[in-house]
Design a protein around this motif. Structure first.
Motif, PDB file in Angstrom:
ATOM      1  N   LEU A   1       0.831  -1.203   0.000  1.00 26.27           N
ATOM      2  CA  LEU A   1       0.000   0.000   0.000  1.00 26.27           C
ATOM      3  C   LEU A   1       0.865   1.252   0.000  1.00 26.27           C
ATOM      4  CD1 LEU A   1      -2.857   1.157   0.122  1.00 26.27           C
ATOM      5  CD2 LEU A   1      -2.736   0.991   2.626  1.00 26.27           C
ATOM      6  N   THR A   2       1.941   1.218   0.765  1.00 28.30           N
ATOM      7  CA  THR A   2       2.864   2.360   0.801  1.00 28.30           C
ATOM      8  C   THR A   2       3.468   2.614  -0.568  1.00 28.30           C
ATOM      9  OG1 THR A   2       3.414   2.019   3.134  1.00 28.30           O
ATOM     10  CG2 THR A   2       5.001   3.251   1.810  1.00 28.30           C
ATOM     11  N   TRP A   3       3.871   1.546  -1.260  1.00 28.17           N
ATOM     12  CA  TRP A   3       4.439   1.703  -2.600  1.00 28.17           C
ATOM     13  C   TRP A   3       3.441   2.368  -3.549  1.00 28.17           C
ATOM     14  CZ3 TRP A   3       6.738  -3.929  -2.986  1.00 28.17           C
ATOM     15  CH2 TRP A   3       7.915  -3.988  -2.228  1.00 28.17           C
ATOM     16  N   LEU A   4       2.187   1.936  -3.475  1.00 28.16           N
ATOM     17  CA  LEU A   4       1.159   2.512  -4.349  1.00 28.16           C
ATOM     18  C   LEU A   4       0.953   3.991  -4.058  1.00 28.16           C
ATOM     19  CD1 LEU A   4      -1.528  -0.338  -4.397  1.00 28.16           C
ATOM     20  CD2 LEU A   4      -0.070   0.396  -6.298  1.00 28.16           C
ATOM     21  N   ILE A   5       0.896   4.339  -2.771  1.00 23.92           N
ATOM     22  CA  ILE A   5       0.674   5.736  -2.384  1.00 23.92           C
ATOM     23  C   ILE A   5       1.860   6.601  -2.791  1.00 23.92           C
ATOM     24  CG2 ILE A   5       0.386   7.302  -0.422  1.00 23.92           C
ATOM     25  CD1 ILE A   5      -1.203   5.038   0.952  1.00 23.92           C
ATOM     26  N   VAL A   6       3.057   6.118  -2.569  1.00 23.43           N
ATOM     27  CA  VAL A   6       4.259   6.869  -2.944  1.00 23.43           C
ATOM     28  C   VAL A   6       4.312   7.058  -4.457  1.00 23.43           C
ATOM     29  CG1 VAL A   6       6.786   6.783  -3.036  1.00 23.43           C
ATOM     30  CG2 VAL A   6       5.596   6.222  -0.916  1.00 23.43           C
ATOM     31  N   ALA A   7       3.988   5.994  -5.208  1.00 22.36           N
ATOM     32  CA  ALA A   7       3.981   6.103  -6.677  1.00 22.36           C
ATOM     33  C   ALA A   7       2.963   7.130  -7.136  1.00 22.36           C
ATOM     34  CB  ALA A   7       3.676   4.740  -7.296  1.00 22.36           C
ATOM     35  N   PHE A   8       1.764   7.093  -6.543  1.00 20.95           N
ATOM     36  CA  PHE A   8       0.722   8.070  -6.879  1.00 20.95           C
ATOM     37  C   PHE A   8       1.210   9.487  -6.614  1.00 20.95           C
ATOM     38  CE2 PHE A   8      -2.529  10.899  -5.196  1.00 20.95           C
ATOM     39  CZ  PHE A   8      -3.448  10.933  -6.227  1.00 20.95           C
ATOM     40  N   ALA A   9       1.766   9.712  -5.418  1.00 18.35           N
ATOM     41  CA  ALA A   9       2.215  11.057  -5.048  1.00 18.35           C
ATOM     42  C   ALA A   9       3.327  11.546  -5.967  1.00 18.35           C
ATOM     43  CB  ALA A   9       2.680  11.065  -3.593  1.00 18.35           C
ATOM     44  N   ASP A  10       4.270  10.675  -6.280  1.00 18.06           N
ATOM     45  CA  ASP A  10       5.394  11.080  -7.132  1.00 18.06           C
ATOM     46  C   ASP A  10       4.934  11.397  -8.560  1.00 18.06           C
ATOM     47  OD1 ASP A  10       7.066  10.782  -5.018  1.00 18.06           O
ATOM     48  OD2 ASP A  10       7.955   8.887  -5.673  1.00 18.06           O
ATOM     49  N   ILE A  11       4.041  10.577  -9.076  1.00 21.97           N
ATOM     50  CA  ILE A  11       3.563  10.787 -10.451  1.00 21.97           C
ATOM     51  C   ILE A  11       2.802  12.097 -10.569  1.00 21.97           C
ATOM     52  CG2 ILE A  11       1.925   9.947 -12.182  1.00 21.97           C
ATOM     53  CD1 ILE A  11       2.738   7.088 -11.338  1.00 21.97           C
ATOM     54  N   PHE A  12       1.875  12.342  -9.655  1.00 22.00           N
ATOM     55  CA  PHE A  12       1.032  13.523  -9.802  1.00 22.00           C
ATOM     56  C   PHE A  12       1.712  14.805  -9.328  1.00 22.00           C
ATOM     57  CE2 PHE A  12      -2.201  10.256 -10.269  1.00 22.00           C
ATOM     58  CZ  PHE A  12      -2.932  10.775 -11.324  1.00 22.00           C
ATOM     59  N   ARG A  13       2.803  14.681  -8.591  1.00 22.60           N
ATOM     60  CA  ARG A  13       3.608  15.872  -8.294  1.00 22.60           C
ATOM     61  C   ARG A  13       4.537  16.196  -9.455  1.00 22.60           C
ATOM     62  NH1 ARG A  13       6.923  15.669  -3.177  1.00 22.60           N
ATOM     63  NH2 ARG A  13       7.180  13.453  -3.704  1.00 22.60           N
ATOM     64  N   ALA A  14       4.897  15.160 -10.220  1.00 29.38           N
ATOM     65  CA  ALA A  14       5.807  15.370 -11.349  1.00 29.38           C
ATOM     66  C   ALA A  14       5.091  15.888 -12.591  1.00 29.38           C
ATOM     67  CB  ALA A  14       6.540  14.063 -11.669  1.00 29.38           C
ATOM     68  N   LEU A  15       3.832  15.467 -12.780  1.00 26.41           N
ATOM     69  CA  LEU A  15       3.092  15.872 -13.978  1.00 26.41           C
ATOM     70  C   LEU A  15       2.677  17.348 -13.903  1.00 26.41           C
ATOM     71  CD1 LEU A  15       0.668  12.868 -14.619  1.00 26.41           C
ATOM     72  CD2 LEU A  15       2.433  13.709 -16.180  1.00 26.41           C
ATOM     73  N   PRO A  16       2.953  18.132 -14.937  1.00 28.04           N
ATOM     74  CA  PRO A  16       2.426  19.500 -14.977  1.00 28.04           C
ATOM     75  C   PRO A  16       0.895  19.468 -15.030  1.00 28.04           C
ATOM     76  CG  PRO A  16       4.167  19.198 -16.595  1.00 28.04           C
ATOM     77  CD  PRO A  16       3.809  17.833 -16.085  1.00 28.04           C
TER      78      PRO A  16
END
Length: 226
Positions: free
Chosen positions: A61-76
């Motif tokens: 679950l942590t991996w999924l949340i971290v991936a979500f946060a990183d992706i949507f912080r990186a996308l303009p």
């Protein structure tokens, strides 16, 4: 000198143009206001929920949340908005301009809110949770009533800055024809051949977001002194 001043006023503060398009700018301000409020509520609540789930320390679950946060912080946000608006119809899931703007910016705010609140949770000593559990509280009760309030207090400075920054991006809704302030002002300026509506849009943005900036500063000061 007076001729130049009169020309400046006529160009940027034309009262006839202002009266003609005041209703359109006001209507855009209403759309901007409720879109912004929807983004703030959705993004903040979802961010807090994800931070709480991450505190469970379940590795998948942590991996999924971290991936979500990183992706949507990186996308303009603009790229995300355009991809959703023009891409979802290809999946037979067309969305309105409001839905796309709200959903896109809510996802971005969720990512930043989760990271801010998680940083607050992580900064607290483990003794906070252990002390709360020793009183008979269950994990969720201890999180909600003891850990989370302290974490949110510590997250307030970064969280409020992100909320202000991301909600101002409602102006990006003009790209997908959301009838918010900027879109209406650009249309009015084109029809009138005068930039006065854009000046009116700037005033409208100040009227909406300046109180939010002042309130966030007051909140940071008040909570930092507690």
């Amino acid at each position: 000198m007076m001729d130049s001043l009169n020309q400046f006023v006529f160009t940027f503060f034309n009262l006839d143009v202002a009266r003609q398009y005041a209703e359109s700018i006001f209507a855009g301000a209403i759309v901007t206001l409720y879109t912004g409020l929807a983004i703030v509520v959705t993004g903040t609540v979802c961010g807090v929920l994800l931070a709480v789930l991450r505190a469970l320390r379940c590795r998948p679950l942590t991996w999924l949340i971290v991936a979500f946060a990183d992706i949507f912080r990186a996308l303009p946000p603009l790229v995300l908005l355009i991809v959703m608006y023009f891409g979802m119809p290809a999946l037979n899931m067309p969305m309105s301009a409001f839905t796309v703007t709200w959903l896109s910016l809510s996802l971005v705010l969720t990512a930043y809110a989760e990271e801010s609140v998680w940083a607050g949770i992580n900064s607290l000593s483990k003794g906070q949770m252990e002390a709360a559990r020793s009183t008979g509280m269950k994990w969720l009760q201890a999180m909600v009533w003891v850990v989370l309030p302290q974490a949110i207090r510590r997250a307030i400075p970064t969280l409020t800055n992100r909320i202000i920054s991301i909600t101002k991006n409602t102006a990006l809704g003009s790209v997908v024809a959301l009838n918010e302030i900027l879109n209406n002002a650009q249309g009015a300026s084109s029809y009138s051949g005068n930039p006065t509506p854009l000046v009116m849009a700037a005033v409208a943005y100040l009227a909406i977001f300046l109180p939010l900036v002042v309130f966030s500063r007051w909140l940071e000061t008040r909570w930092s002194s507690c």
